[in-house]
Motif scaffolding. Structure first.
Motif: not given
Length: 465
Positions: A253-259
């Protein structure tokens, strides 16, 4: 033929078999290293004998296999301890190159053994490593990407060099400049104080090379080591923002995730949906506030700390369009500290909210530290050893040309074994020496302000000189 799991996937069902062109097959039962679509290293059974298998994939497979075999043969010819190369072959029908080596049971990497060892044993291990590297250099062998996992020790602490593909083979012994650069990389993988506290360590290398004047080489090795740490810190922190073997970047959605890849993505995604990225009633809030909210959460049975960086006004959101989020800076800085051996709670994921092209709120998820703030720990443990442990971490920032920016005692979490530093969004590296000196002095002044006890403050001041 249809593609097999081991050709492309990160998750490979074990055991699996590799048929060889000579006939017969290998039964692979443990994966030791995996670069999907490029390289697979595993333990296998061949007619009742355990072997180590290197399987080469990708477009440059033949070249990489040939380089690895050539490097191992060069070490064997020079009498350098390395697991013997038993066979060069290929996978039946697929054609992928395969190298078979003697399998060394219960072996561990040099980095693992050195980290777990006591101080005296660490010195002995380093001397053995430097002697082996000296033999490599004397034979004209130089590691292209020197790292401590290119050496292993067996159960009896016999040291072996591995990964022939990382070797550049020269026609004559390495000269002074190339040798110093390679030694700088070796020591650059270790904490700065290892070489500073024992400047005689490289002597075992020079003895094997027959070189004199070790005091002339020491500052050059130290300078090369410091430069390598800076390069390594940049490389690690940049990797944290892109897809690679260690990190994964994705959107929801509106989230950018680095993991981190070793942090379960499915569990993280389930937590995102169930929590709405806010503390629930059963979770402990460590710090409520307008600019930050910090709480303890549980993701996949792992206790983590979540820090949400809030935006108090629309003006802050507009300004964030042109600047990085504090979570992003903390994520980068936490990973770069690995190169300097400064401990911080393991960073697991960083999340940024983006709407209409604007960065909004951001979150940092880390493992939960075991310790308590130095403001509570030190008054109960004011012995000299404990004060030195904390002071050495404070000094480590300036010694590595870093500024923390907020050295409150609560930002140092302590146990009997460890000191972990938190709140890294203000950390930076000054571009000039005068600014560095001024900002490190400011860091130290702020640290000393933590201690109302005048005697304690003086003891810390002496340790920081």
């Amino acid at each position: 033929m249809p593609a097999q799991d081991w050709e492309t996937r990160r998750e490979i069902a074990l055991p699996f078999t590799l048929p060889l062109v000579e006939g017969g097959e290998l039964r692979c039962d443990k994966i030791l290293r995996l670069l999907p679509g490029r390289r697979l290293v595993c333990r296998a059974d061949q007619n009742g004998k355990q072997v180590l298998v290197k399987l080469f994939l990708g477009k440059d497979q033949a070249q990489k296999a040939a380089e690895d075999a050539r490097g191992v043969k060069a070490m064997m010819a020079a009498g350098i301890a390395t697991p013997p190369l038993l066979l060069e072959t290929r996978v039946e029908q697929k054609g992928y190159p395969v190298l078979l080596f003697d399998f060394i049971p219960r072996a561990g990497s040099f980095r693992q053994r050195w980290t777990a060892a006591e101080e005296k044993q660490r010195t002995a291990l380093l001397k053995d490593l430097l002697a082996l590297v000296a033999r490599q250099h004397q034979a004209g062998l130089r590691q292209r990407d020197f790292h401590l996992n290119n050496f292993i020790l067996d159960a009896a602490d016999q040291l072996y060099a591995i990964d022939g593909g990382d070797l550049v083979i020269e026609s004559s012994p390495l000269g002074e400049k190339a040798s110093i650069a390679n030694l700088g990389v070796l020591f650059g993988h270790l904490p700065r104080q290892v070489l500073m506290d024992a400047p005689q360590l490289p002597d075992s290398y020079f003895e094997h090379r027959g070189w004199e004047g070790a005091e002339y080489f020491f500052p050059r090795i130290n300078k090369a080591a410091n430069a390598f740490r800076r390069r390594r810190a940049r490389r690690i922190s940049r990797k944290a923002f892109r897809n690679c073997s260690e990190f994964e970047v994705w959107r929801k959605d509106d989230l950018r995730i680095c993991q981190r890849r070793d942090f379960d993505r499915d569990a993280l995604e389930a937590w995102l949906q169930s929590s709405a990225l806010a503390p629930v009633a059963s979770e402990a809030v460590l710090k409520p506030g307008n600019s930050q909210t910090v709480w303890v959460a549980r993701i996949d049975d792992q206790e983590v700390v979540v820090k949400r960086y809030n935006l108090k006004t629309r003006w802050r959101a507009l300004r964030r369009l042109f600047t990085r989020s504090r979570a992003s800076r903390s994520w980068e800085n936490a990973h770069s500290l690995r190169a300097y051996h400064i401990d911080t709670p393991k960073p697991l994921a960083m999340i940024e909210e983006r709407r209409w092209g604007l960065r909004q709120r951001a979150w940092l998820i880390t493992a939960r530290a075991k310790g308590i703030g130095a403001n509570r720990y030190i008054p109960q443990h004011a012995d000299e050893h404990t004060l030195k442990r904390l002071a050495s971490v404070v000094r480590a920032f300036g010694e590595n040309d870093l500024v923390h920016g907020d050295m409150k005692a609560t930002n140092f979490l302590m146990t009997e074994e460890s000191v972990e530093v938190i709140d890294l969004d203000s950390m930076f590296r000054p571009s000039t020496a005068p600014v560095l000196r001024a900002r490190v002095a400011k860091d130290h002044r702020r640290f000393l302000q933590n201690w109302d006890d005048g005697v304690l403050r003086k003891r810390f001041a002496a340790l920081l000189e």
